[in-house]
Write an enzyme that holds these catalytic residues in place. Sequence first.
Site, PDB file in Angstrom:
ATOM      1  CG  ASP A 159      31.147  34.160  38.456  1.00 20.95           C
ATOM      2  OD1 ASP A 159      30.263  35.032  38.380  1.00 20.95           O
ATOM      3  OD2 ASP A 159      32.377  34.420  38.361  1.00 20.95           O
ATOM      4  CG  ASP A 186      31.706  35.987  35.181  1.00 18.41           C
ATOM      5  OD1 ASP A 186      31.334  34.799  35.216  1.00 18.41           O
ATOM      6  OD2 ASP A 186      31.955  36.654  36.204  1.00 18.41           O
ATOM      7  CG  HIS A 242      35.748  35.767  38.255  1.00 14.79           C
ATOM      8  ND1 HIS A 242      34.672  36.482  37.774  1.00 14.79           N
ATOM      9  CD2 HIS A 242      36.831  36.161  37.540  1.00 14.79           C
ATOM     10  CE1 HIS A 242      35.087  37.302  36.807  1.00 14.79           C
ATOM     11  NE2 HIS A 242      36.384  37.124  36.647  1.00 14.79           N
ATOM     12  CG  HIS A 280      34.301  36.654  44.479  1.00 15.11           C
ATOM     13  ND1 HIS A 280      34.977  35.514  44.119  1.00 15.11           N
ATOM     14  CD2 HIS A 280      33.965  37.275  43.319  1.00 15.11           C
ATOM     15  CE1 HIS A 280      35.046  35.446  42.788  1.00 15.11           C
ATOM     16  NE2 HIS A 280      34.436  36.491  42.284  1.00 15.11           N
TER      17      HIS A 280
END
Length: 367
Positions: A178, A266, A180, A141
């Site tokens: 991931d 995740d 996200h 990120h």
Amino acid sequence: MSTGYVYHELYGWHDTGTHAGLLPADPRRGLQPFRHFENAEAKRRVHELVVATGLVDRLTRLAPRPATDEEILLVHTPEHLARLTAANETGGDAGDGGSPFGIGALDIARLAVGGVTRAFESVVDGEVDNAYALVRPPGHHALPDTGMGFCMLANIAIAARAVRASRGVGRIAVVDLDVHHGNGTQAVFAEDPDTLTISVHQDRVFPPNSGFTTERGTGAGHGYALNLPLPPGTGNGGYLEAFHRVVLPALRRFRPDLILVAAGFDANPVDPLARMMVTASGYRTLASLLLEAAVELCGGRIAFAHEGGYDPVYVPFCAHAVIEVLACVEQPFEDPFGPNFDNQGQQELQPHQSAAIAEAEALLADI
Ligand code: ZN
């Protein structure tokens, strides 16, 4: 086959402090003091499982080194590095108010970047066939001018640029699993047609309003950013379909010289920060497909860097399965949660998931 493996005890010492999940503890708001979701346990327990099952004996340990300022500045602004350097004496936040760190955290973040770089270099040099870097803090990120989403430095982006600079690697594909959106990696390489970024994630979780199919890279890089936002509840069947219809065809069109994987776990069924259903056997299959693609397209050159995954009990089995694939283990360690998770309702592809995949499928022609 030889598989490089990076882990350092200091990765577990990155201190995200007392939190109520992802918010600062605050009794006035009813936020009882507890742990930060991004604490050491999930990753530390991955390493402990790798040691306890004997898998570590099949791996080639690679020692991480701290990334230099010069390497960090391949991606980040001098201002971001200066802020982190100043806060290294006191602890602070990486930039978005949700990425806390303790004293000395920049030293650990440098070691995470250096660990990922070491893994990539070892694969490119042929020192190992493939590699897994189990690092912390995560990185996907982080943007050039700020940290974000528990990430201080853009581990994979920095390491990719470093290995490109030192080894002359041409075309690099980054596959981000991931749950996200891999917004940081996408942003760093947005204008670069030699770096394909693919992010498969749950639709609009983090960052907010990010990771749409309409984000496709800019300028010369148009077409070389590919997002595949999937509906909440997508399980092994939906991810497998996404790979067969989008991820693998994209890699074949791009023909990378090196494949990098942002290995976030995740998307598992019990993660506190998302709502997907990928199990250890699902991750095992996805890793096998990526390894096969690497063998087909770039001499097997593939390296994984650990990102998110916040359930400390289940993440170790998911990551262990992936590392077993890389090391070509014949007798995989059994996922004890498989009977609970593998046959949950709607693990198979659902029509609305297929429709979401079709949206990304339509973008392949631009690669
Ligand atoms: Zn994540």
